[in-house]
Design an enzyme around this catalytic site. Structure first.
Site, PDB file in Angstrom:
ATOM      1  N   LYS A   1     -14.488 -24.154 -19.279  1.00  0.00           N
ATOM      2  CA  LYS A   1     -13.902 -25.242 -20.069  1.00  0.00           C
ATOM      3  C   LYS A   1     -12.912 -24.701 -21.112  1.00  0.00           C
ATOM      4  O   LYS A   1     -11.814 -25.229 -21.272  1.00  0.00           O
ATOM      5  CB  LYS A   1     -15.005 -26.055 -20.790  1.00  0.00           C
ATOM      6  CG  LYS A   1     -16.026 -26.668 -19.841  1.00  0.00           C
ATOM      7  CD  LYS A   1     -16.993 -27.601 -20.566  1.00  0.00           C
ATOM      8  CE  LYS A   1     -17.857 -26.946 -21.614  1.00  0.00           C
ATOM      9  NZ  LYS A   1     -18.808 -25.935 -21.081  1.00  0.00           N
TER      10      LYS A   1
ATOM     11  N   ARG B   1     -22.688 -33.480 -26.584  1.00  0.00           N
ATOM     12  CA  ARG B   1     -23.683 -32.832 -25.723  1.00  0.00           C
ATOM     13  C   ARG B   1     -24.965 -33.645 -25.645  1.00  0.00           C
ATOM     14  O   ARG B   1     -25.893 -33.225 -24.970  1.00  0.00           O
ATOM     15  CB  ARG B   1     -24.013 -31.457 -26.282  1.00  0.00           C
ATOM     16  CG  ARG B   1     -23.345 -30.305 -25.497  1.00  0.00           C
ATOM     17  CD  ARG B   1     -23.662 -29.078 -26.250  1.00  0.00           C
ATOM     18  NE  ARG B   1     -23.724 -27.814 -25.694  1.00  0.00           N
ATOM     19  CZ  ARG B   1     -22.790 -26.874 -25.851  1.00  0.00           C
ATOM     20  NH1 ARG B   1     -21.627 -27.155 -26.368  1.00  0.00           N
ATOM     21  NH2 ARG B   1     -23.018 -25.664 -25.455  1.00  0.00           N
TER      22      ARG B   1
ATOM     23  N   ARG C   1     -19.848 -12.049 -19.162  1.00  0.00           N
ATOM     24  CA  ARG C   1     -18.755 -12.436 -20.066  1.00  0.00           C
ATOM     25  C   ARG C   1     -18.785 -11.572 -21.333  1.00  0.00           C
ATOM     26  O   ARG C   1     -19.832 -11.249 -21.854  1.00  0.00           O
ATOM     27  CB  ARG C   1     -18.931 -13.913 -20.452  1.00  0.00           C
ATOM     28  CG  ARG C   1     -17.951 -14.401 -21.512  1.00  0.00           C
ATOM     29  CD  ARG C   1     -17.878 -15.900 -21.574  1.00  0.00           C
ATOM     30  NE  ARG C   1     -19.071 -16.540 -22.106  1.00  0.00           N
ATOM     31  CZ  ARG C   1     -19.222 -17.866 -22.198  1.00  0.00           C
ATOM     32  NH1 ARG C   1     -18.248 -18.670 -21.784  1.00  0.00           N
ATOM     33  NH2 ARG C   1     -20.319 -18.385 -22.686  1.00  0.00           N
TER      34      ARG C   1
ATOM     35  N   ARG D   1     -21.669 -12.069 -26.598  1.00  0.00           N
ATOM     36  CA  ARG D   1     -22.266 -13.036 -27.520  1.00  0.00           C
ATOM     37  C   ARG D   1     -23.783 -12.944 -27.424  1.00  0.00           C
ATOM     38  O   ARG D   1     -24.306 -12.796 -26.326  1.00  0.00           O
ATOM     39  CB  ARG D   1     -21.838 -14.455 -27.127  1.00  0.00           C
ATOM     40  CG  ARG D   1     -20.525 -14.897 -27.731  1.00  0.00           C
ATOM     41  CD  ARG D   1     -20.028 -16.181 -27.120  1.00  0.00           C
ATOM     42  NE  ARG D   1     -21.008 -17.258 -27.012  1.00  0.00           N
ATOM     43  CZ  ARG D   1     -20.726 -18.474 -26.532  1.00  0.00           C
ATOM     44  NH1 ARG D   1     -19.503 -18.759 -26.133  1.00  0.00           N
ATOM     45  NH2 ARG D   1     -21.654 -19.395 -26.457  1.00  0.00           N
TER      46      ARG D   1
ATOM     47  N   ARG E   1     -30.175 -22.225 -22.428  1.00  0.00           N
ATOM     48  CA  ARG E   1     -28.965 -23.059 -22.562  1.00  0.00           C
ATOM     49  C   ARG E   1     -28.790 -23.960 -21.343  1.00  0.00           C
ATOM     50  O   ARG E   1     -28.396 -25.115 -21.475  1.00  0.00           O
ATOM     51  CB  ARG E   1     -27.722 -22.167 -22.757  1.00  0.00           C
ATOM     52  CG  ARG E   1     -27.716 -21.504 -24.124  1.00  0.00           C
ATOM     53  CD  ARG E   1     -26.698 -20.380 -24.203  1.00  0.00           C
ATOM     54  NE  ARG E   1     -25.328 -20.847 -24.197  1.00  0.00           N
ATOM     55  CZ  ARG E   1     -24.292 -20.059 -23.932  1.00  0.00           C
ATOM     56  NH1 ARG E   1     -24.479 -18.791 -23.620  1.00  0.00           N
ATOM     57  NH2 ARG E   1     -23.073 -20.543 -23.974  1.00  0.00           N
TER      58      ARG E   1
END
Ligand code: AMP
Length: 222
Positions: free
Chosen positions: A16, A91, A130, A163, A174
């Site tokens: 996104k 969300r 990532r 992260r 998540r």
């Protein structure tokens, strides 16, 4: 293209942010990432950051009241005739309802919601590989698109790290949070005739192309 007001919906790790950055480059529309806003508040050790830190670290949602007021304030600061892209907000259904009310008051409704669809297995693979530059926020993937020098950002020379919430154990939380609390928004926006689903499994250029086709079918911001 006329400015558009968009919501990017979808689990973490579906690209996104990458697509929002493309639309900024192409059209000058403003991306507003609720995750980036939260990380900036935490870094600044503001009252909001302190209240949000434990939720973000553990992959749980920050309470609706906190995130909604921060994001609506961010939107209100944007020139009302400009296009924008909400990435990661709303969300939950209460967040979506609060957004709808705020936008009604400002007479700036959403033009479309892009739903990024991707299998959980692929999401986990993408997220755990990532890496993000601590300084400029550029993202890398240690498997497919590593920085030229390990741990160093190609763009700014900043430190490239993982992260804390991109670690495998937190990613599971998540994803579960997404399925339980955010996936109901698919029906919410479908009922309003705003939902457009794209496959996030394709290459970045192909996803961008699919989004361009959706955008061409939408009405523009007034
Ligand atoms: P993201 O970068 O979008 O994956 O967001 C990182 C973290 O910020 C999430 O796991 C949540 O803890 C928090 N966060 C971001 N957006 C929201 C939201 N709309 N509602 C609640 N928490 C959020």
């Amino acid at each position: 293209m006329a400015p558009k007001r968009l919501v990017f919906l979808g689990p973490p790790g579906t690209g996104k942010g990458t697509q929002a950055a493309r639309l900024r480059e192409l059209h000058g529309w403003h991306p507003l990432s609720s995750g980036d806003v939260m990380r900036a508040e935490i870094k600044a050790q503001s009252a909001i950051g302190k209240a949000a830190a434990d939720y973000v670290k553990s992959g749980k949602l920050v309470p609706d009241g906190i995130i909604t007021s921060v994001i609506l304030a961010g939107l209100e600061r944007l020139p009302h005739q400009d296009g924008w892209i909400l990435d990661g907000f709303p969300r939950t259904v209460p967040q979506a309802e609060a957004l709808e009310t705020g936008l009604q008051d400002w007479k700036t409704p959403i033009d479309g919601v892009i739903n990024f669809d991707l299998a959980d297995r692929t999401i986990v693979e993408r997220i755990i590989s990532r890496r993000v530059c601590k300084v400029c926020g550029s993202t890398y993937n240690v498997r497919f698109q590593p920085p030229r020098q390990e741990g160093v950002c190609d763009r700014c020379g900043g430190e490239v790290t993982q992260r804390v919430d991109d670690r495998e154990d937190v990613v599971a939380t998540r994803l579960a949070t997404y399925r339980e609390q955010t996936a109901p928004l698919i029906a919410f926006y479908q009922q309003r005739g705003l939902l457009h689903t794209v496959s996030a499994a394709d290459a970045v250029d192909q996803v961008a192309q699919a989004i361009a086709i959706v955008l061409a079918s939408l009405g523009g911001a007034a």
